[in-house]
Design a protein around this motif. Structure first.
Motif, PDB file in Angstrom:
ATOM      1  N   ASN A  36       3.934 -14.611   5.740  1.00  0.00           N
ATOM      2  CA  ASN A  36       3.560 -13.204   5.916  1.00  0.00           C
ATOM      3  C   ASN A  36       2.317 -12.917   5.078  1.00  0.00           C
ATOM      4  O   ASN A  36       2.399 -12.490   3.927  1.00  0.00           O
ATOM      5  N   ALA A  37       1.157 -13.181   5.672  1.00  0.00           N
ATOM      6  CA  ALA A  37      -0.104 -13.059   4.933  1.00  0.00           C
ATOM      7  C   ALA A  37      -0.348 -11.633   4.452  1.00  0.00           C
ATOM      8  O   ALA A  37      -0.834 -11.410   3.337  1.00  0.00           O
ATOM      9  N   GLY A  38      -0.012 -10.649   5.284  1.00  0.00           N
ATOM     10  CA  GLY A  38      -0.244  -9.263   4.897  1.00  0.00           C
ATOM     11  C   GLY A  38       0.580  -8.857   3.696  1.00  0.00           C
ATOM     12  O   GLY A  38       0.085  -8.196   2.773  1.00  0.00           O
ATOM     13  N   SER A  39       1.848  -9.244   3.692  1.00  0.00           N
ATOM     14  CA  SER A  39       2.729  -8.894   2.588  1.00  0.00           C
ATOM     15  C   SER A  39       2.309  -9.604   1.303  1.00  0.00           C
ATOM     16  O   SER A  39       2.343  -9.029   0.207  1.00  0.00           O
ATOM     17  N   ARG A  40       1.892 -10.857   1.430  1.00  0.00           N
ATOM     18  CA  ARG A  40       1.422 -11.576   0.243  1.00  0.00           C
ATOM     19  C   ARG A  40       0.126 -10.974  -0.284  1.00  0.00           C
ATOM     20  O   ARG A  40      -0.121 -10.973  -1.495  1.00  0.00           O
ATOM     21  N   ALA A  41      -0.696 -10.430   0.608  1.00  0.00           N
ATOM     22  CA  ALA A  41      -1.918  -9.763   0.171  1.00  0.00           C
ATOM     23  C   ALA A  41      -1.596  -8.513  -0.659  1.00  0.00           C
ATOM     24  O   ALA A  41      -2.285  -8.216  -1.637  1.00  0.00           O
ATOM     25  N   VAL A  42      -0.554  -7.796  -0.260  1.00  0.00           N
ATOM     26  CA  VAL A  42      -0.122  -6.639  -1.053  1.00  0.00           C
ATOM     27  C   VAL A  42       0.248  -7.074  -2.468  1.00  0.00           C
ATOM     28  O   VAL A  42      -0.142  -6.445  -3.458  1.00  0.00           O
TER      29      VAL A  42
ATOM     30  N   ARG B 219      -2.939  -0.099   9.881  1.00  0.00           N
ATOM     31  CA  ARG B 219      -2.907  -1.263   9.003  1.00  0.00           C
ATOM     32  C   ARG B 219      -4.315  -1.708   8.618  1.00  0.00           C
ATOM     33  O   ARG B 219      -5.296  -1.367   9.266  1.00  0.00           O
ATOM     34  N   GLY B 220      -4.385  -2.482   7.532  1.00  0.00           N
ATOM     35  CA  GLY B 220      -5.654  -3.035   7.091  1.00  0.00           C
ATOM     36  C   GLY B 220      -6.553  -2.068   6.370  1.00  0.00           C
ATOM     37  O   GLY B 220      -7.755  -2.318   6.218  1.00  0.00           O
TER      38      GLY B 220
ATOM     39  N   GLY C 171      -5.522  -0.615   3.221  1.00  0.00           N
ATOM     40  CA  GLY C 171      -5.114  -0.507   1.821  1.00  0.00           C
ATOM     41  C   GLY C 171      -4.005   0.476   1.543  1.00  0.00           C
ATOM     42  O   GLY C 171      -3.744   0.802   0.381  1.00  0.00           O
ATOM     43  N   ARG C 172      -3.303   0.926   2.577  1.00  0.00           N
ATOM     44  CA  ARG C 172      -2.250   1.907   2.350  1.00  0.00           C
ATOM     45  C   ARG C 172      -0.980   1.276   1.781  1.00  0.00           C
ATOM     46  O   ARG C 172      -0.293   1.879   0.956  1.00  0.00           O
ATOM     47  N   ALA C 173      -0.638   0.070   2.232  1.00  0.00           N
ATOM     48  CA  ALA C 173       0.605  -0.559   1.778  1.00  0.00           C
ATOM     49  C   ALA C 173       0.633  -0.769   0.261  1.00  0.00           C
ATOM     50  O   ALA C 173       1.652  -0.471  -0.383  1.00  0.00           O
ATOM     51  N   PRO C 174      -0.441  -1.265  -0.376  1.00  0.00           N
ATOM     52  CA  PRO C 174      -0.400  -1.373  -1.836  1.00  0.00           C
ATOM     53  C   PRO C 174      -0.224  -0.014  -2.525  1.00  0.00           C
ATOM     54  O   PRO C 174       0.464   0.080  -3.547  1.00  0.00           O
ATOM     55  N   ARG C 175      -0.806   1.033  -1.964  1.00  0.00           N
ATOM     56  CA  ARG C 175      -0.700   2.361  -2.587  1.00  0.00           C
ATOM     57  C   ARG C 175       0.745   2.862  -2.596  1.00  0.00           C
ATOM     58  O   ARG C 175       1.243   3.329  -3.624  1.00  0.00           O
ATOM     59  N   VAL C 176       1.422   2.755  -1.450  1.00  0.00           N
ATOM     60  CA  VAL C 176       2.799   3.261  -1.426  1.00  0.00           C
ATOM     61  C   VAL C 176       3.731   2.364  -2.226  1.00  0.00           C
ATOM     62  O   VAL C 176       4.685   2.835  -2.850  1.00  0.00           O
ATOM     63  N   THR C 177       3.459   1.054  -2.229  1.00  0.00           N
ATOM     64  CA  THR C 177       4.311   0.133  -2.973  1.00  0.00           C
ATOM     65  C   THR C 177       4.206   0.386  -4.465  1.00  0.00           C
ATOM     66  O   THR C 177       5.229   0.400  -5.178  1.00  0.00           O
ATOM     67  N   ALA C 178       3.004   0.604  -4.964  1.00  0.00           N
ATOM     68  CA  ALA C 178       2.820   0.889  -6.391  1.00  0.00           C
ATOM     69  C   ALA C 178       3.508   2.194  -6.781  1.00  0.00           C
ATOM     70  O   ALA C 178       4.179   2.274  -7.819  1.00  0.00           O
ATOM     71  N   ALA C 179       3.359   3.229  -5.952  1.00  0.00           N
ATOM     72  CA  ALA C 179       3.984   4.514  -6.257  1.00  0.00           C
ATOM     73  C   ALA C 179       5.502   4.407  -6.225  1.00  0.00           C
ATOM     74  O   ALA C 179       6.206   4.984  -7.066  1.00  0.00           O
TER      75      ALA C 179
ATOM     76  N   VAL D 286       8.489  -2.327   2.935  1.00  0.00           N
ATOM     77  CA  VAL D 286       7.207  -1.679   3.230  1.00  0.00           C
ATOM     78  C   VAL D 286       6.954  -1.718   4.733  1.00  0.00           C
ATOM     79  O   VAL D 286       7.147  -2.752   5.375  1.00  0.00           O
ATOM     80  N   GLU D 287       6.539  -0.583   5.279  1.00  0.00           N
ATOM     81  CA  GLU D 287       6.153  -0.504   6.686  1.00  0.00           C
ATOM     82  C   GLU D 287       4.871   0.304   6.802  1.00  0.00           C
ATOM     83  O   GLU D 287       4.740   1.362   6.172  1.00  0.00           O
ATOM     84  N   THR D 288       3.950  -0.189   7.596  1.00  0.00           N
ATOM     85  CA  THR D 288       2.743   0.570   7.932  1.00  0.00           C
ATOM     86  C   THR D 288       2.622   0.594   9.445  1.00  0.00           C
ATOM     87  O   THR D 288       2.722  -0.446  10.102  1.00  0.00           O
ATOM     88  N   ALA D 289       2.410   1.766   9.999  1.00  0.00           N
ATOM     89  CA  ALA D 289       2.262   1.890  11.448  1.00  0.00           C
ATOM     90  C   ALA D 289       1.085   1.044  11.911  1.00  0.00           C
ATOM     91  O   ALA D 289       0.053   0.959  11.241  1.00  0.00           O
ATOM     92  N   ALA D 290       1.232   0.416  13.075  1.00  0.00           N
ATOM     93  CA  ALA D 290       0.256  -0.570  13.540  1.00  0.00           C
ATOM     94  C   ALA D 290      -1.172  -0.032  13.558  1.00  0.00           C
ATOM     95  O   ALA D 290      -2.114  -0.733  13.172  1.00  0.00           O
ATOM     96  N   ALA D 291      -1.357   1.191  13.965  1.00  0.00           N
ATOM     97  CA  ALA D 291      -2.708   1.746  14.090  1.00  0.00           C
ATOM     98  C   ALA D 291      -3.365   2.022  12.739  1.00  0.00           C
ATOM     99  O   ALA D 291      -4.568   2.307  12.684  1.00  0.00           O
TER     100      ALA D 291
END
Length: 218
Positions: free
Chosen positions: A187-193, A156-157, A159-167, A149-154
């Motif tokens: 990796n707090a962000g990844s664990r949050a996903v 992040r935060g 809720g896009r990463a969970p959406r693409v991961t689920a799809a 999973v990658e989200t462009a820095a600008a």
């Protein structure tokens, strides 16, 4: 319990395998030793790893953590491994991406050869370009595949990463393969996903890697 000899990581741009890796679940333990570790040391690692037990506290260190590190050195990398629930809720505002020029707008490091190897690449778009993507981080012809999973820095935060991961997981499962997700404990962000998607932890990975070895795409 089972042991293996390892050569390289399963990504397209393969790196040397960990010197030693121990995977502990609630009912099984498996481990691997890199194939260039001297035979005598590999035998000691095998003997010690054979003493390890399945765990319920996934963050607990291995029984022989200090001994493993004294035998092969290196730095510790560890983290949880997850499976996806039977039902995966996902949004429909995602698209499949198969063009390098689209990825290059907001991401660095992609090469043309990765497109087919990492497909399906699922993306959330902004102004016609991907801003968050989920892709196959390990060989996409395997029966079980790890998500990357990658989200462009600008972007992040939001809720896009969970959406693409689920799809992505739904697409992998629809093809008859098993979607998996793993990360590191820090990796707090990844664990949050993983939490947002209700992923189910089934094991923890504890590895020793050479000090100059860095992970690939997150």
């Amino acid at each position: 319990m089972d042991s293996h000899r390892l050569s390289a990581t399963p990504e397209l741009n393969a790196r040397p395998a960990p010197l030693f890796v121990l995977i502990r679940g609630t009912s099984n333990v498996t481990w691997g030793v890199r194939n260039d570790v001297p035979v005598e040391i590999a035998a000691q690692l095998d003997r010690l790893a054979g003493d390890e037990s399945p765990v319920r506290d996934f963050q607990a260190p291995p029984l022989h953590a200090d001994a493993y590190q004294s035998l092969v050195g290196g730095q510790i990398l560890s983290g949880p491994a997850f499976g996806f629930p039977d039902e995966i809720a996902h949004s429909t505002d995602v698209v499949l991406v198969d063009r390098l020029d689209l990825l290059e707008r907001n991401f660095r490091g992609w090469i043309a050869e990765e497109i087919s190897w990492c497909s399906p690449i699922v993306a959330v778009m902004d102004a016609g370009y991907p801003v968050s993507v989920c892709f196959c981080a390990t060989k996409n012809s395997a029966p079980a595949i790890e998500a990357g999973v990658e989200t462009a820095a600008a972007f992040r935060g939001r809720g896009r990463a969970p959406r693409v991961t689920a799809a992505w997981a739904c697409a992998i499962r629809a093809s008859g393969r098993i979607p998996l997700y793993s990360t590191s404990w820090n990796n707090a962000g990844s664990r949050a996903v993983a939490r947002k998607l209700g992923l189910i932890q089934y094991a923890s990975d504890w590895s020793l890697v050479e000090n100059d070895q860095t992970p690939g795409k997150p």
